[in-house]
Design a protein around this motif. Structure first.
Motif, PDB file in Angstrom:
ATOM      1  N   LEU B  55       2.069 -11.976  -3.462  1.00  0.00           N
ATOM      2  CA  LEU B  55       2.573 -12.247  -2.107  1.00  0.00           C
ATOM      3  C   LEU B  55       3.697 -11.318  -1.649  1.00  0.00           C
ATOM      4  O   LEU B  55       3.643 -10.839  -0.515  1.00  0.00           O
ATOM      5  CB  LEU B  55       2.962 -13.729  -1.957  1.00  0.00           C
ATOM      6  CG  LEU B  55       1.738 -14.659  -1.832  1.00  0.00           C
ATOM      7  CD1 LEU B  55       2.157 -16.119  -1.934  1.00  0.00           C
ATOM      8  CD2 LEU B  55       0.976 -14.418  -0.541  1.00  0.00           C
ATOM      9  N   PRO B  56       4.710 -11.022  -2.483  1.00  0.00           N
ATOM     10  CA  PRO B  56       5.716 -10.059  -2.008  1.00  0.00           C
ATOM     11  C   PRO B  56       5.111  -8.686  -1.733  1.00  0.00           C
ATOM     12  O   PRO B  56       5.539  -7.983  -0.824  1.00  0.00           O
ATOM     13  CB  PRO B  56       6.717  -9.979  -3.173  1.00  0.00           C
ATOM     14  CG  PRO B  56       6.478 -11.186  -3.996  1.00  0.00           C
ATOM     15  CD  PRO B  56       5.047 -11.566  -3.800  1.00  0.00           C
ATOM     16  N   ARG B  57       4.097  -8.338  -2.501  1.00  0.00           N
ATOM     17  CA  ARG B  57       3.470  -7.036  -2.293  1.00  0.00           C
ATOM     18  C   ARG B  57       2.601  -7.048  -1.041  1.00  0.00           C
ATOM     19  O   ARG B  57       2.458  -6.041  -0.351  1.00  0.00           O
ATOM     20  CB  ARG B  57       2.674  -6.646  -3.539  1.00  0.00           C
ATOM     21  CG  ARG B  57       3.607  -6.498  -4.731  1.00  0.00           C
ATOM     22  CD  ARG B  57       2.883  -6.206  -6.005  1.00  0.00           C
ATOM     23  NE  ARG B  57       2.246  -4.899  -5.981  1.00  0.00           N
ATOM     24  CZ  ARG B  57       1.720  -4.314  -7.049  1.00  0.00           C
ATOM     25  NH1 ARG B  57       1.768  -4.923  -8.217  1.00  0.00           N
ATOM     26  NH2 ARG B  57       1.154  -3.138  -6.961  1.00  0.00           N
ATOM     27  N   TRP B  58       2.017  -8.200  -0.758  1.00  0.00           N
ATOM     28  CA  TRP B  58       1.275  -8.343   0.505  1.00  0.00           C
ATOM     29  C   TRP B  58       2.233  -8.195   1.685  1.00  0.00           C
ATOM     30  O   TRP B  58       1.925  -7.524   2.667  1.00  0.00           O
ATOM     31  CB  TRP B  58       0.585  -9.717   0.554  1.00  0.00           C
ATOM     32  CG  TRP B  58       0.188 -10.132   1.940  1.00  0.00           C
ATOM     33  CD1 TRP B  58      -0.830  -9.600   2.690  1.00  0.00           C
ATOM     34  CD2 TRP B  58       0.813 -11.129   2.746  1.00  0.00           C
ATOM     35  NE1 TRP B  58      -0.866 -10.213   3.919  1.00  0.00           N
ATOM     36  CE2 TRP B  58       0.116 -11.153   3.979  1.00  0.00           C
ATOM     37  CE3 TRP B  58       1.871 -12.013   2.553  1.00  0.00           C
ATOM     38  CZ2 TRP B  58       0.471 -12.028   5.007  1.00  0.00           C
ATOM     39  CZ3 TRP B  58       2.218 -12.881   3.569  1.00  0.00           C
ATOM     40  CH2 TRP B  58       1.526 -12.892   4.788  1.00  0.00           C
ATOM     41  N   ARG B  59       3.412  -8.801   1.559  1.00  0.00           N
ATOM     42  CA  ARG B  59       4.419  -8.723   2.621  1.00  0.00           C
ATOM     43  C   ARG B  59       4.793  -7.253   2.867  1.00  0.00           C
ATOM     44  O   ARG B  59       4.874  -6.802   4.003  1.00  0.00           O
ATOM     45  CB  ARG B  59       5.637  -9.541   2.211  1.00  0.00           C
ATOM     46  CG  ARG B  59       6.603  -9.826   3.308  1.00  0.00           C
ATOM     47  CD  ARG B  59       7.477 -11.028   2.967  1.00  0.00           C
ATOM     48  NE  ARG B  59       8.193 -10.874   1.706  1.00  0.00           N
ATOM     49  CZ  ARG B  59       8.216 -11.767   0.721  1.00  0.00           C
ATOM     50  NH1 ARG B  59       7.554 -12.905   0.831  1.00  0.00           N
ATOM     51  NH2 ARG B  59       8.886 -11.543  -0.376  1.00  0.00           N
ATOM     52  N   ALA B  60       4.993  -6.519   1.792  1.00  0.00           N
ATOM     53  CA  ALA B  60       5.354  -5.098   1.925  1.00  0.00           C
ATOM     54  C   ALA B  60       4.203  -4.324   2.556  1.00  0.00           C
ATOM     55  O   ALA B  60       4.420  -3.464   3.412  1.00  0.00           O
ATOM     56  CB  ALA B  60       5.711  -4.520   0.559  1.00  0.00           C
ATOM     57  N   TYR B  61       2.993  -4.660   2.161  1.00  0.00           N
ATOM     58  CA  TYR B  61       1.808  -3.993   2.736  1.00  0.00           C
ATOM     59  C   TYR B  61       1.712  -4.285   4.234  1.00  0.00           C
ATOM     60  O   TYR B  61       1.512  -3.404   5.055  1.00  0.00           O
ATOM     61  CB  TYR B  61       0.551  -4.490   2.018  1.00  0.00           C
ATOM     62  CG  TYR B  61      -0.725  -4.294   2.792  1.00  0.00           C
ATOM     63  CD1 TYR B  61      -1.380  -3.059   2.803  1.00  0.00           C
ATOM     64  CD2 TYR B  61      -1.276  -5.346   3.535  1.00  0.00           C
ATOM     65  CE1 TYR B  61      -2.539  -2.882   3.537  1.00  0.00           C
ATOM     66  CE2 TYR B  61      -2.436  -5.170   4.272  1.00  0.00           C
ATOM     67  CZ  TYR B  61      -3.065  -3.942   4.275  1.00  0.00           C
ATOM     68  OH  TYR B  61      -4.210  -3.774   5.001  1.00  0.00           O
ATOM     69  N   ARG B  62       1.907  -5.556   4.575  1.00  0.00           N
ATOM     70  CA  ARG B  62       1.792  -5.976   5.971  1.00  0.00           C
ATOM     71  C   ARG B  62       2.881  -5.343   6.831  1.00  0.00           C
ATOM     72  O   ARG B  62       2.653  -4.940   7.963  1.00  0.00           O
ATOM     73  CB  ARG B  62       1.904  -7.501   6.018  1.00  0.00           C
ATOM     74  CG  ARG B  62       1.717  -8.134   7.372  1.00  0.00           C
ATOM     75  CD  ARG B  62       1.742  -9.646   7.217  1.00  0.00           C
ATOM     76  NE  ARG B  62       1.710 -10.343   8.481  1.00  0.00           N
ATOM     77  CZ  ARG B  62       0.615 -10.671   9.135  1.00  0.00           C
ATOM     78  NH1 ARG B  62      -0.559 -10.351   8.654  1.00  0.00           N
ATOM     79  NH2 ARG B  62       0.687 -11.324  10.287  1.00  0.00           N
ATOM     80  N   ASP B  63       4.067  -5.262   6.285  1.00  0.00           N
ATOM     81  CA  ASP B  63       5.196  -4.776   7.078  1.00  0.00           C
ATOM     82  C   ASP B  63       5.251  -3.257   7.152  1.00  0.00           C
ATOM     83  O   ASP B  63       5.796  -2.695   8.101  1.00  0.00           O
ATOM     84  CB  ASP B  63       6.522  -5.281   6.481  1.00  0.00           C
ATOM     85  CG  ASP B  63       6.668  -6.777   6.641  1.00  0.00           C
ATOM     86  OD1 ASP B  63       5.806  -7.377   7.303  1.00  0.00           O
ATOM     87  OD2 ASP B  63       7.638  -7.337   6.118  1.00  0.00           O
ATOM     88  N   GLY B  64       4.718  -2.606   6.143  1.00  0.00           N
ATOM     89  CA  GLY B  64       4.891  -1.159   6.142  1.00  0.00           C
ATOM     90  C   GLY B  64       3.617  -0.346   6.053  1.00  0.00           C
ATOM     91  O   GLY B  64       3.577   0.796   6.492  1.00  0.00           O
ATOM     92  N   GLY B  65       2.568  -0.952   5.496  1.00  0.00           N
ATOM     93  CA  GLY B  65       1.325  -0.203   5.332  1.00  0.00           C
ATOM     94  C   GLY B  65       0.811   0.259   6.683  1.00  0.00           C
ATOM     95  O   GLY B  65       0.946  -0.452   7.656  1.00  0.00           O
ATOM     96  N   GLU B  66       0.243   1.439   6.729  1.00  0.00           N
ATOM     97  CA  GLU B  66      -0.176   1.947   8.043  1.00  0.00           C
ATOM     98  C   GLU B  66      -1.516   1.362   8.451  1.00  0.00           C
ATOM     99  O   GLU B  66      -2.161   0.686   7.673  1.00  0.00           O
ATOM    100  CB  GLU B  66      -0.229   3.478   8.041  1.00  0.00           C
ATOM    101  CG  GLU B  66      -1.343   4.087   7.237  1.00  0.00           C
ATOM    102  CD  GLU B  66      -1.079   4.052   5.725  1.00  0.00           C
ATOM    103  OE1 GLU B  66      -1.936   4.507   4.981  1.00  0.00           O
ATOM    104  OE2 GLU B  66      -0.015   3.561   5.288  1.00  0.00           O
TER     105      GLU B  66
END
Lengths: 189, 66
Positions: B55-66
């Motif tokens: 989940l924290p990695r999903w959050r990072a993906y959602r917030d920053g992934g292009e």
């Protein structure tokens, strides 16, 4: 400056999708995204030095979403049940044993190392039914404090736990169906 | 004594509930006892851990992934 404005505009659809997934209300989502874009366009210098425009905009959006949640807290009812009491019933037989044993998901790195995994997880989160979805995203995406979520939605901690519990279980089932189940099928063919 | 012996359904509910609330010591003990004799619930437990890590990695993906 025109370029900056245009680039910001191109990210609008994605911001709107995020806002709708969180608020589950198109009018509020529109407002939150408009406020985000206005704030961004009013202060382009604030972006200077930040590596990614999207990261910056999503950061602003998250604050605007929390503002919207606070503003509309009275209108949002969190007591509408999304599904019945027996939500985990189908997973178990009458004696409380697993009807279908949960699968071994294996090495987290194997899944989490892949971008596609997060796309599937994202899809599963956005598919969560209304109240569960909102609450889960308030907790896990906006990282709101549990007590504040209870306050804004006028629910008890027990209500919150039940909603999060259902959301988490639903996510695991969704990931099993759409990711791990498929990966296992691929591995055996 | 009955409260220490839980079904898979009850244990799964406790394991996933433990993500959002602190379980009582009786609940934690019941989960541990069950995990020692059950082959299926530990797998469910590992799914919960994987979700927690993802989940924290999903959050990072959602917030920053292009």
């Amino acid at each position: 400056m025109i370029d900056f404005g245009q680039t910001v505009q191109t990210l609008r659809p994605q911001l709107l999708r995020y806002a709708r997934a969180q608020l589950r209300n198109d009018a509020w989502a529109d407002d939150a995204v408009s406020e985000t874009l206005l704030a961004a366009l009013a202060k382009p210098q604030a972006f200077a030095g930040q590596s990614q425009l999207k990261t910056w905009l999503v950061g602003i959006l998250k604050h605007k979403l929390i503002d919207q949640i606070r503003r509309n807290s009275r209108e949002v009812s969190a007591t509408t049940p999304d599904d019945d009491e027996d939500f985990d019933g189908p997973l178990f037989n009458a004696s409380g044993h697993w009807a279908t044993a949960p699968a071994e998901w294996g090495d987290p790195e194997a899944a989490c190392g892949q971008r596609e995994f997060f796309e599937v997880l994202e899809l599963c989160v956005e598919k969560l039914p209304g109240v569960q979805g909102r609450v889960f995203m308030m907790r896990e995406w906006l990282e709101m404090d549990s007590l504040e979520i209870c306050k804004e939605l006028s629910i008890t901690p027990t209500n919150l736990w039940v909603l999060l519990h259902r959301a988490r279980l639903r996510l695991q089932i969704c990931l099993q169906e759409r990711w791990f189940g498929k990966a296992a099928a691929k591995a055996t063919t | 004594m009955k409260t220490l012996f839980r079904s898979c359904r009850e244990v799964a509910a406790l394991v996933i509930g433990g993500e959002d609330r602190r379980l009582t010591w009786v609940e934690r003990l019941a989960v541990r006892m069950h995990m020692q004799i059950c082959v299926t619930c530990p797998r469910f437990g590992r799914q919960v851990v994987l979700m927690r890590e993802a989940l924290p990695r999903w959050r990072a993906y959602r917030d920053g992934g292009e």
